[in-house]
Design a protein around this motif. Structure first.
Motif, PDB file in Angstrom:
ATOM      1  N   SER A  65       0.811  -1.221   0.000  1.00 46.61           N
ATOM      2  CA  SER A  65       0.000   0.000   0.000  1.00 46.61           C
ATOM      3  C   SER A  65       0.844   1.272   0.000  1.00 46.61           C
ATOM      4  O   SER A  65       0.420   2.314  -0.499  1.00 46.61           O
ATOM      5  N   LYS A  66       2.061   1.185   0.549  1.00 50.15           N
ATOM      6  CA  LYS A  66       2.907   2.380   0.640  1.00 50.15           C
ATOM      7  C   LYS A  66       3.540   2.769  -0.699  1.00 50.15           C
ATOM      8  O   LYS A  66       4.060   3.872  -0.847  1.00 50.15           O
ATOM      9  N   SER A  99       3.791   6.906  -9.411  1.00 49.28           N
ATOM     10  CA  SER A  99       5.244   7.087  -9.493  1.00 49.28           C
ATOM     11  C   SER A  99       5.904   5.894 -10.173  1.00 49.28           C
ATOM     12  O   SER A  99       6.828   6.056 -10.982  1.00 49.28           O
ATOM     13  N   LEU A 100       5.432   4.690  -9.841  1.00 52.15           N
ATOM     14  CA  LEU A 100       5.976   3.487 -10.475  1.00 52.15           C
ATOM     15  C   LEU A 100       5.724   3.525 -11.981  1.00 52.15           C
ATOM     16  O   LEU A 100       6.625   3.231 -12.775  1.00 52.15           O
ATOM     17  N   ASN A 113      11.583   0.729  -2.663  1.00 54.72           N
ATOM     18  CA  ASN A 113      11.377   0.495  -1.232  1.00 54.72           C
ATOM     19  C   ASN A 113      10.356  -0.619  -0.977  1.00 54.72           C
ATOM     20  O   ASN A 113       9.388  -0.444  -0.234  1.00 54.72           O
ATOM     21  N   ILE A 114      10.575  -1.777  -1.612  1.00 57.23           N
ATOM     22  CA  ILE A 114       9.715  -2.934  -1.385  1.00 57.23           C
ATOM     23  C   ILE A 114      10.521  -4.015  -0.665  1.00 57.23           C
ATOM     24  O   ILE A 114      11.753  -3.991  -0.675  1.00 57.23           O
ATOM     25  N   PHE A 136       7.116  -9.159 -18.789  1.00 54.64           N
ATOM     26  CA  PHE A 136       7.538  -9.533 -17.446  1.00 54.64           C
ATOM     27  C   PHE A 136       7.881  -8.234 -16.714  1.00 54.64           C
ATOM     28  O   PHE A 136       8.865  -7.577 -17.048  1.00 54.64           O
ATOM     29  N   ILE A 137       7.072  -7.847 -15.730  1.00 56.14           N
ATOM     30  CA  ILE A 137       7.328  -6.626 -14.967  1.00 56.14           C
ATOM     31  C   ILE A 137       8.158  -7.002 -13.747  1.00 56.14           C
ATOM     32  O   ILE A 137       7.690  -7.702 -12.847  1.00 56.14           O
ATOM     33  N   LEU A 138       9.394  -6.540 -13.712  1.00 57.55           N
ATOM     34  CA  LEU A 138      10.348  -6.945 -12.685  1.00 57.55           C
ATOM     35  C   LEU A 138      10.488  -5.852 -11.626  1.00 57.55           C
ATOM     36  O   LEU A 138      10.863  -4.723 -11.941  1.00 57.55           O
ATOM     37  N   LEU A 139      10.172  -6.193 -10.373  1.00 56.62           N
ATOM     38  CA  LEU A 139      10.303  -5.262  -9.249  1.00 56.62           C
ATOM     39  C   LEU A 139      11.186  -5.902  -8.182  1.00 56.62           C
ATOM     40  O   LEU A 139      10.937  -7.034  -7.758  1.00 56.62           O
ATOM     41  N   SER A 140      12.215  -5.185  -7.750  1.00 56.01           N
ATOM     42  CA  SER A 140      13.183  -5.752  -6.812  1.00 56.01           C
ATOM     43  C   SER A 140      13.452  -4.807  -5.648  1.00 56.01           C
ATOM     44  O   SER A 140      13.417  -3.585  -5.818  1.00 56.01           O
TER      45      SER A 140
END
Length: 236
Positions: free
Chosen positions: A106-107, A112-113, A144-145, A173-177
């Motif tokens: 939620s934060k 922005s993403l 910040n995940i 493929f959406i890559l979030l790290s």
């Protein structure tokens, strides 16, 4: 992570002359300082996928393998989930639709993403060819995940993502790290697995989540036996 010519020779299992030829004739991304070439790991993987340059399992030895489980890619896709029939008529609309449905904390500010993903596409297209793209932000730290995720999205219709082969994209493929290290690990594993003809077949056919995840798990299990840079093998 910066790499040297010796690292490149190891990753691709080719002689140094071949690397020099890629630099001169295939636009291999690099910088030259003090008469020595230096390569950015993320840019290199993007380039290799776009140019369909064969990667060896050694690509993982330069990532931070020892801190990750064997099924890190499998788990990341489970975290991000597989989504079908994502709408959108252009790159911006598609990415907006995807950001709206991603399972995010939620934060995290979705707008922005979306803006960061668009900015990355404008700087350098993430389309690999053959209808596939891997959108990701330039600097994963800003997200910040806590947990890495990869959301596999099948589009409702094909969209132009400026692919090097000119083909429109319908698989993303959406890559979030949470860190640069986890980003390198996920990107290198995904790059290696996408060389699988069987996995490519599942993707082109928009196979079920169960079929795709099962194949990812099989491919990752093979990588667990690859020695790291210290000569040790991953645990099965």
């Amino acid at each position: 992570m910066e790499l040297t010519i010796n690292d490149i020779v190891k990753i691709f299992a080719v002689p140094e002359d071949t690397v020099n030829n890629w630099i001169e004739k295939k636009d291999m991304p690099c910088i030259k300082a003090n008469e020595q070439y230096r390569f950015n790991y993320i840019e290199l993987l993007d380039w290799a996928l776009q140019k369909k340059i064969q990667l060896t399992p050694e690509v993982l030895s330069l990532g931070d393998r020892e801190n990750y489980e064997v099924s890190v890619l499998y788990q990341a896709i489970k975290n991000g989930r597989i989504h079908y029939d994502v709408p959108g008529d252009n790159r911006e609309e598609v990415l907006k639709s995807i950001v709206d449905i991603l399972p995010l904390p939620s934060k995290l500010n979705r707008k922005s993403l979306w803006q960061m993903l668009i900015a990355r596409e404008k700087m350098m297209a993430t389309a690999l060819g053959n209808g596939i793209a891997i959108p990701h932000v330039r600097n994963p730290v800003v997200l910040n995940i806590e947990q890495p995720s990869i959301s596999l999205c099948f589009l409702k219709k094909t969209v132009d993502f400026k692919a090097i082969d000119g083909k429109p994209v319908f698989i993303l493929f959406i890559l979030l790290s949470p860190s640069v290290k986890s980003h390198l690990t996920l990107l290198s594993r995904l790059a290696y697995c996408l060389q699988s003809t069987k996995l490519q077949g599942y993707l082109q056919a928009k196979a079920t989540q169960e079929e795709i995840l099962a194949e990812i798990r099989i491919l990752e299990s093979k990588l667990s036996s690859v020695p790291d840079e210290n000569g040790k093998k991953g645990d099965r």
